[in-house]
Design an enzyme around this catalytic site. Sequence first.
Site, PDB file in Angstrom:
ATOM      1  N   LYS A  51     -33.553  -3.014 -21.853  1.00 15.44           N
ATOM      2  CA  LYS A  51     -32.743  -2.707 -20.680  1.00 15.44           C
ATOM      3  C   LYS A  51     -33.660  -2.051 -19.646  1.00 15.44           C
ATOM      4  CE  LYS A  51     -28.056  -0.997 -19.984  1.00 15.44           C
ATOM      5  NZ  LYS A  51     -27.435  -2.130 -19.301  1.00 15.44           N
ATOM      6  N   ARG A  97     -31.022   2.537 -28.373  1.00  9.10           N
ATOM      7  CA  ARG A  97     -31.420   1.361 -27.596  1.00  9.10           C
ATOM      8  C   ARG A  97     -32.326   1.764 -26.438  1.00  9.10           C
ATOM      9  NH1 ARG A  97     -26.796  -2.323 -25.156  1.00  9.10           N
ATOM     10  NH2 ARG A  97     -26.715  -0.688 -23.586  1.00  9.10           N
ATOM     11  N   GLU A  99     -25.200 -14.526 -22.535  1.00  8.60           N
ATOM     12  CA  GLU A  99     -24.463 -13.297 -22.185  1.00  8.60           C
ATOM     13  C   GLU A  99     -24.138 -13.324 -20.697  1.00  8.60           C
ATOM     14  OE1 GLU A  99     -26.964  -9.746 -22.498  1.00  8.60           O
ATOM     15  OE2 GLU A  99     -28.692 -10.847 -21.731  1.00  8.60           O
TER      16      GLU A  99
HETATM   17  C1  LIG Z   1     -27.341  -7.749 -19.707  1.00  4.03           C
HETATM   18  C2  LIG Z   1     -26.341  -6.951 -20.481  1.00  4.03           C
HETATM   19  N1  LIG Z   1     -25.781  -7.497 -21.585  1.00  4.03           N
HETATM   20  C3  LIG Z   1     -24.861  -6.827 -22.301  1.00  4.03           C
HETATM   21  C4  LIG Z   1     -24.450  -5.553 -21.963  1.00  4.03           C
HETATM   22  C5  LIG Z   1     -23.415  -4.833 -22.780  1.00  4.03           C
HETATM   23  O1  LIG Z   1     -23.977  -3.722 -23.443  1.00  4.03           O
HETATM   24  P1  LIG Z   1     -23.126  -2.427 -23.796  1.00  4.03           P
HETATM   25  O2  LIG Z   1     -21.975  -2.867 -24.610  1.00  4.03           O
HETATM   26  O3  LIG Z   1     -24.064  -1.603 -24.587  1.00  4.03           O
HETATM   27  O4  LIG Z   1     -22.704  -1.815 -22.535  1.00  4.03           O
HETATM   28  C6  LIG Z   1     -25.012  -4.949 -20.827  1.00  4.03           C
HETATM   29  C7  LIG Z   1     -24.602  -3.594 -20.461  1.00  4.03           C
HETATM   30  O5  LIG Z   1     -25.024  -2.973 -19.581  1.00  4.03           O
HETATM   31  C8  LIG Z   1     -25.984  -5.658 -20.077  1.00  4.03           C
HETATM   32  O6  LIG Z   1     -26.538  -5.120 -18.978  1.00  4.03           O
END
Ligand SMILES: Cc1ncc(COP(=O)(O)O)c(C=O)c1O
Length: 296
Positions: free
Chosen positions: A145, A51, A178
């Site tokens: 991200k 990712r 989310e």
């Molecule tokens: C905006 C956002 N959504 C979802 C997630 C969850 O992702 P992960 O399960 O890979 O930590 C994160 C994690 O940092 C995030 O910043």
Amino acid sequence: MYSSVFGGITTDQSAMVIPMDDHMVHRGHGVFDTAAIVDGCLYELEQHLDRFLGSAKQAKINPPFDKQTIKTILVQTVSASSCRNGSLRYWLSSGPGDFQLSPTGCHQSTLYAIVIQDQSPPNYSGIKVITSSIPIKPPQFAIMKSVNYLPNVLSKMEAEENGAYAAIWLDQQGFVAEGPSMNVAFVTHENELLMPRFEKILSGCTAKRVLELAGNLVKEEKVRGIKVRDVTVEEGKRAQEMMLIGSGVLVRPVLQWDNQVIGKGKAGVVTVSLRKLILEDMKSGPSTIRTAVPYV
Ligand SMILES: Cc1ncc(COP(=O)(O)O)c(C=O)c1O
């Protein structure tokens, strides 16, 4: 900390610095990711790395090293820290150069990594969420991200100001999206595990793993099926169970969303089972999921 600027790892906190002229600092031209360190293993490092490199590509940052070299550096950084439980956060930036907007004056992209020791015991108690009034990022930016987390920070602050743990974003069409650092999922009255589609939000590594592990709950007939599709607010609020899912929260029950009590107002069977499955996976999952750190 590792920094490609000085080309090594330091355990001296006063040396853990990044240059002011790095475009990640003054222009937000950088991406990051985080992997959990559990009992001396990096959980889902490969998945987080993929990712991370995907985010870098979307942000037009050409990494200074290939994937295998980055992985080796990250594992060595955890090893040097002696940390066995905590998290590893790492950044790719267009790098130092000048204070312009364009990165053309940045001659070398940079990699930074930091190890964060877990300070507090995990908390799995049920929480309250609100609907965020801070607008969600447009899909192009929500799926990567990048270091531009101002909307996420303001959304978290809004939640805290209202006695809640997180504020939930709705997407441009009004569907459930989310949280500011986590995904959401529901258990419907038909007893199906339901998650919003990932096309306009961050593709959570934990949420994706939960979807895989949830297959066990289907076999045990604890859930009737698993669905990933658009979720309306109305559907979400009248769900039997609601949960937050992410590397930080793991799987945490939501007991109230705005004024609506979710289900029976206590942690549901599916949420608790999924948390158990993810905790087991973190401690004893397959080698495709756990990278052992060779401590010295
Ligand atoms: C905006 C956002 N959504 C979802 C997630 C969850 O992702 P992960 O399960 O890979 O930590 C994160 C994690 O940092 C995030 O910043």
